[in-house]
Design a protein around this motif. Structure first.
Motif, PDB file in Angstrom:
ATOM      1  N   ARG A 142       0.841  -1.206   0.000  1.00  0.00           N
ATOM      2  CA  ARG A 142       0.000   0.000   0.000  1.00  0.00           C
ATOM      3  C   ARG A 142       0.871   1.250   0.000  1.00  0.00           C
ATOM      4  NH1 ARG A 142      -3.142  -0.649   4.806  1.00  0.00           N
ATOM      5  NH2 ARG A 142      -4.545  -2.081   3.741  1.00  0.00           N
ATOM      6  N   ALA A 143       1.921   1.220   0.791  1.00  0.00           N
ATOM      7  CA  ALA A 143       2.829   2.377   0.867  1.00  0.00           C
ATOM      8  C   ALA A 143       3.516   2.606  -0.476  1.00  0.00           C
ATOM      9  CB  ALA A 143       3.869   2.148   1.963  1.00  0.00           C
ATOM     10  N   VAL A 144       3.978   1.533  -1.098  1.00  0.00           N
ATOM     11  CA  VAL A 144       4.693   1.654  -2.377  1.00  0.00           C
ATOM     12  C   VAL A 144       3.735   2.141  -3.470  1.00  0.00           C
ATOM     13  CG1 VAL A 144       5.869   0.338  -4.198  1.00  0.00           C
ATOM     14  CG2 VAL A 144       6.473  -0.030  -1.787  1.00  0.00           C
ATOM     15  N   ALA A 145       2.571   1.506  -3.557  1.00  0.00           N
ATOM     16  CA  ALA A 145       1.619   1.887  -4.618  1.00  0.00           C
ATOM     17  C   ALA A 145       1.171   3.335  -4.432  1.00  0.00           C
ATOM     18  CB  ALA A 145       0.427   0.935  -4.605  1.00  0.00           C
ATOM     19  N   GLY A 146       1.017   3.760  -3.203  1.00  0.00           N
ATOM     20  CA  GLY A 146       0.557   5.136  -2.945  1.00  0.00           C
ATOM     21  C   GLY A 146       1.602   6.172  -3.281  1.00  0.00           C
ATOM     22  N   ALA A 147       2.864   5.762  -3.316  1.00  0.00           N
ATOM     23  CA  ALA A 147       3.948   6.727  -3.535  1.00  0.00           C
ATOM     24  C   ALA A 147       4.528   6.661  -4.942  1.00  0.00           C
ATOM     25  CB  ALA A 147       5.066   6.465  -2.524  1.00  0.00           C
ATOM     26  N   ALA A 148       3.992   5.775  -5.780  1.00  0.00           N
ATOM     27  CA  ALA A 148       4.574   5.557  -7.111  1.00  0.00           C
ATOM     28  C   ALA A 148       3.508   5.771  -8.181  1.00  0.00           C
ATOM     29  CB  ALA A 148       5.158   4.152  -7.197  1.00  0.00           C
ATOM     30  N   PRO A 149       3.310   7.018  -8.606  1.00  0.00           N
ATOM     31  CA  PRO A 149       2.243   7.279  -9.582  1.00  0.00           C
ATOM     32  C   PRO A 149       2.539   6.771 -10.991  1.00  0.00           C
ATOM     33  CG  PRO A 149       3.406   9.313  -9.056  1.00  0.00           C
ATOM     34  CD  PRO A 149       3.962   8.260  -8.148  1.00  0.00           C
ATOM     35  N   HIS A 150       3.793   6.449 -11.280  1.00  0.00           N
ATOM     36  CA  HIS A 150       4.135   6.076 -12.661  1.00  0.00           C
ATOM     37  C   HIS A 150       4.572   4.627 -12.824  1.00  0.00           C
ATOM     38  CE1 HIS A 150       5.003  10.455 -12.231  1.00  0.00           C
ATOM     39  NE2 HIS A 150       4.168  10.473 -13.244  1.00  0.00           N
ATOM     40  N   SER A 151       5.290   4.098 -11.855  1.00  0.00           N
ATOM     41  CA  SER A 151       5.814   2.731 -11.986  1.00  0.00           C
ATOM     42  C   SER A 151       4.681   1.726 -11.846  1.00  0.00           C
ATOM     43  CB  SER A 151       6.854   2.455 -10.903  1.00  0.00           C
ATOM     44  OG  SER A 151       7.847   3.448 -10.877  1.00  0.00           O
ATOM     45  N   LEU A 152       4.850   0.581 -12.494  1.00  0.00           N
ATOM     46  CA  LEU A 152       3.887  -0.514 -12.341  1.00  0.00           C
ATOM     47  C   LEU A 152       4.295  -1.303 -11.080  1.00  0.00           C
ATOM     48  CD1 LEU A 152       2.776  -2.839 -15.251  1.00  0.00           C
ATOM     49  CD2 LEU A 152       3.000  -3.677 -12.936  1.00  0.00           C
ATOM     50  N   VAL A 153       3.387  -1.335 -10.123  1.00  0.00           N
ATOM     51  CA  VAL A 153       3.727  -1.956  -8.829  1.00  0.00           C
ATOM     52  C   VAL A 153       3.261  -3.421  -8.816  1.00  0.00           C
ATOM     53  CG1 VAL A 153       3.384  -1.871  -6.328  1.00  0.00           C
ATOM     54  CG2 VAL A 153       3.669   0.258  -7.632  1.00  0.00           C
ATOM     55  N   VAL A 154       4.218  -4.300  -8.561  1.00  0.00           N
ATOM     56  CA  VAL A 154       3.988  -5.750  -8.526  1.00  0.00           C
ATOM     57  C   VAL A 154       4.215  -6.216  -7.081  1.00  0.00           C
ATOM     58  CG1 VAL A 154       4.748  -7.976  -9.471  1.00  0.00           C
ATOM     59  CG2 VAL A 154       4.991  -5.895 -10.852  1.00  0.00           C
ATOM     60  N   VAL A 155       3.328  -7.064  -6.575  1.00  0.00           N
ATOM     61  CA  VAL A 155       3.471  -7.554  -5.192  1.00  0.00           C
ATOM     62  C   VAL A 155       3.699  -9.060  -5.201  1.00  0.00           C
ATOM     63  CG1 VAL A 155       2.470  -7.555  -2.885  1.00  0.00           C
ATOM     64  CG2 VAL A 155       1.711  -5.879  -4.552  1.00  0.00           C
ATOM     65  N   ASP A 156       4.667  -9.488  -4.408  1.00  0.00           N
ATOM     66  CA  ASP A 156       4.927 -10.923  -4.274  1.00  0.00           C
ATOM     67  C   ASP A 156       3.860 -11.608  -3.442  1.00  0.00           C
ATOM     68  OD1 ASP A 156       7.140 -11.863  -5.629  1.00  0.00           O
ATOM     69  OD2 ASP A 156       8.560 -11.291  -4.063  1.00  0.00           O
ATOM     70  N   LEU A 157       3.385 -12.760  -3.905  1.00  0.00           N
ATOM     71  CA  LEU A 157       2.571 -13.618  -3.047  1.00  0.00           C
ATOM     72  C   LEU A 157       3.556 -14.360  -2.130  1.00  0.00           C
ATOM     73  CD1 LEU A 157      -0.119 -15.252  -5.398  1.00  0.00           C
ATOM     74  CD2 LEU A 157      -0.079 -12.985  -4.378  1.00  0.00           C
ATOM     75  N   PRO A 158       3.466 -14.159  -0.824  1.00  0.00           N
ATOM     76  CA  PRO A 158       4.457 -14.784   0.054  1.00  0.00           C
ATOM     77  C   PRO A 158       4.229 -16.279   0.218  1.00  0.00           C
ATOM     78  CG  PRO A 158       2.864 -13.573   1.370  1.00  0.00           C
ATOM     79  CD  PRO A 158       2.503 -13.323  -0.076  1.00  0.00           C
ATOM     80  N   PHE A 159       5.263 -16.948   0.719  1.00  0.00           N
ATOM     81  CA  PHE A 159       5.213 -18.389   0.949  1.00  0.00           C
ATOM     82  C   PHE A 159       3.994 -18.752   1.802  1.00  0.00           C
ATOM     83  CE2 PHE A 159       6.658 -22.043   3.628  1.00  0.00           C
ATOM     84  CZ  PHE A 159       6.655 -22.984   2.613  1.00  0.00           C
ATOM     85  N   GLY A 160       3.259 -19.749   1.336  1.00  0.00           N
ATOM     86  CA  GLY A 160       2.100 -20.230   2.095  1.00  0.00           C
ATOM     87  C   GLY A 160       0.800 -19.554   1.708  1.00  0.00           C
ATOM     88  N   SER A 161       0.863 -18.615   0.757  1.00  0.00           N
ATOM     89  CA  SER A 161      -0.365 -17.882   0.433  1.00  0.00           C
ATOM     90  C   SER A 161      -0.945 -18.274  -0.926  1.00  0.00           C
ATOM     91  CB  SER A 161      -0.102 -16.376   0.460  1.00  0.00           C
ATOM     92  OG  SER A 161       0.666 -15.978  -0.657  1.00  0.00           O
ATOM     93  N   TYR A 162      -0.337 -19.276  -1.604  1.00  0.00           N
ATOM     94  CA  TYR A 162      -0.851 -19.656  -2.924  1.00  0.00           C
ATOM     95  C   TYR A 162      -0.616 -21.117  -3.300  1.00  0.00           C
ATOM     96  CZ  TYR A 162       4.038 -19.030  -4.445  1.00  0.00           C
ATOM     97  OH  TYR A 162       5.394 -19.119  -4.592  1.00  0.00           O
ATOM     98  N   GLU A 163       0.247 -21.810  -2.565  1.00  0.00           N
ATOM     99  CA  GLU A 163       0.643 -23.167  -2.981  1.00  0.00           C
ATOM    100  C   GLU A 163      -0.497 -24.174  -2.884  1.00  0.00           C
ATOM    101  OE1 GLU A 163       2.124 -21.206  -0.904  1.00  0.00           O
ATOM    102  OE2 GLU A 163       4.272 -21.158  -1.199  1.00  0.00           O
ATOM    103  N   ALA A 164      -1.480 -23.907  -2.003  1.00  0.00           N
ATOM    104  CA  ALA A 164      -2.551 -24.888  -1.773  1.00  0.00           C
ATOM    105  C   ALA A 164      -3.420 -25.082  -3.013  1.00  0.00           C
ATOM    106  CB  ALA A 164      -3.403 -24.464  -0.581  1.00  0.00           C
ATOM    107  N   GLY A 165      -3.447 -24.100  -3.895  1.00  0.00           N
ATOM    108  CA  GLY A 165      -4.231 -24.275  -5.115  1.00  0.00           C
ATOM    109  C   GLY A 165      -4.743 -22.955  -5.658  1.00  0.00           C
ATOM    110  N   PRO A 166      -5.427 -23.015  -6.812  1.00  0.00           N
ATOM    111  CA  PRO A 166      -5.887 -21.805  -7.487  1.00  0.00           C
ATOM    112  C   PRO A 166      -6.802 -20.940  -6.615  1.00  0.00           C
ATOM    113  CG  PRO A 166      -6.171 -23.720  -8.901  1.00  0.00           C
ATOM    114  CD  PRO A 166      -5.687 -24.232  -7.589  1.00  0.00           C
ATOM    115  N   GLU A 167      -7.621 -21.591  -5.803  1.00  0.00           N
ATOM    116  CA  GLU A 167      -8.567 -20.822  -4.984  1.00  0.00           C
ATOM    117  C   GLU A 167      -7.835 -19.970  -3.950  1.00  0.00           C
ATOM    118  OE1 GLU A 167     -12.418 -22.060  -2.463  1.00  0.00           O
ATOM    119  OE2 GLU A 167     -11.912 -23.375  -4.149  1.00  0.00           O
ATOM    120  N   GLN A 168      -6.856 -20.604  -3.305  1.00  0.00           N
ATOM    121  CA  GLN A 168      -6.078 -19.865  -2.302  1.00  0.00           C
ATOM    122  C   GLN A 168      -5.296 -18.730  -2.980  1.00  0.00           C
ATOM    123  OE1 GLN A 168      -2.473 -21.526  -0.800  1.00  0.00           O
ATOM    124  NE2 GLN A 168      -2.687 -20.614   1.239  1.00  0.00           N
ATOM    125  N   ALA A 169      -4.683 -19.049  -4.124  1.00  0.00           N
ATOM    126  CA  ALA A 169      -3.880 -18.049  -4.839  1.00  0.00           C
ATOM    127  C   ALA A 169      -4.745 -16.865  -5.259  1.00  0.00           C
ATOM    128  CB  ALA A 169      -3.240 -18.692  -6.069  1.00  0.00           C
TER     129      ALA A 169
END
Ligand code: KIV
Length: 287
Positions: free
Chosen positions: A91-118
């Motif tokens: 949120r801090a990065v996206a709010g301070a970067a009006p021009h760059s494309l902001v990409v966020v990492d899905l951290p470990f444990g937040s997507y491996e269980a399957g498409p629904e979790q991801a």
């Protein structure tokens, strides 16, 4: 923290002279860069202050990396990083970067269980942070996750080669894709990531020729880190790039010595406070 120039919906500045107007970097610019050969620049950012500086410097993509665990939270791996750690940073990065494309990492444990979790994690990031895309680690094993997120209208950046969330399975920080079999496996992963709908793929610590094959053959851009010069773009962890730490990975170059400069500033400050020369009249208020 952001540049004070107001921006329109597409990120173009209203009151800047036409030649200095800058548009928000979007996913179609990635495709355009791939076509034209214009190299893509990406740096990590974890807070508003660094994000505003890198945005103003013209960096195309800012990655709110789960490397926040190592760089900002003092962990030795990215494994402890949680969704709740990532959200305020993104949120801090996206709010301070009006021009760059902001990409966020899905951290470990937040997507491996399957498409629904991801998809659930990616949706949370989009709703709560203002970021424009997510990144996740893994090839064929995560193709269904990439497809589900992409189908929901959320751009996904893949991440192959050395994937830090799997560092224990990979036996530590080791170059991946060495030897014919490993190179073929990496290639199959790259194709799977592309076919699942990713808009770009990060290649970390892979041999130059493996990265070159992916760059020359994939339709989507490759963004290297420890992948040599034959990629469509480059990403570095900003603290490595700016020389904040004593140790630097072999693939990173120190473009400044900010760590030493900061230490000297702090030493100077402490010595002036101890000597009673700061604060002085110029930094004090009269009645
Ligand atoms: O988290 C991170 O900083 C990353 C880069 C190494 C690409 O994923």
């Amino acid at each position: 923290m952001a540049t004070s120039t107001p921006t329109s919906g597409d990120g173009a500045a209203h009151d800047a002279p036409a030649e200095t107007r800058r548009r928000r970097y979007r996913v179609h610019h990635l495709a355009r860069a791939k076509e034209s050969g214009e190299r893509i620049t990406m740096l990590t950012a974890y807070d508003a202050m660094s994000a505003a500086i890198f945005d103003a410097a013209g960096i195309d993509l800012l990655l709110v990396g789960d490397s926040i665990g190592n760089t900002m939270h003092g962990h030795t791996t990215t494994l402890p990083v949680t969704v709740d750690d990532m959200i305020p940073a993104a949120r801090a990065v996206a709010g301070a970067a009006p021009h760059s494309l902001v990409v966020v990492d899905l951290p470990f444990g937040s997507y491996e269980a399957g498409p629904e979790q991801a998809l659930g994690t990616a949706v949370r990031f989009m709703k709560e942070t203002g970021a424009a895309a997510v990144k996740l680690e893994g090839g064929r094993r995560c193709a269904a996750q990439i497809r589900a997120i992409t189908d929901a209208g959320i751009p996904v950046v893949g991440h192959l080669g050395f994937t830090p969330q799997s560092e224990h399975a990979l036996g530590g920080h080791r170059v991946q894709g060495r030897g014919d079999e490993a190179a073929e496996a990496l290639w199959a992963d790259a194709l799977a990531v592309q076919e699942a709908g990713a808009v770009a793929v990060v290649l970390e610590m892979v041999p130059v020729d493996v990265a070159a094959r992916a760059t020359e053959t994939l339709r989507i851009p490759t963004i290297g880190i420890g992948a040599g010069p034959r990629t469509d773009g480059q990403v570095l962890v900003w603290t490595d790039m700016a020389g904040m730490t004593e140790w630097t990975p072999r693939f990173a170059r120190r473009f400044a010595e900010l760590g030493a400069a900061l230490r000297e500033a702090a030493q100077e400050y402490a010595s002036e406070v101890r000597a009673g020369t700061f604060p002085d009249a110029a930094h004090s208020f009269e009645r």
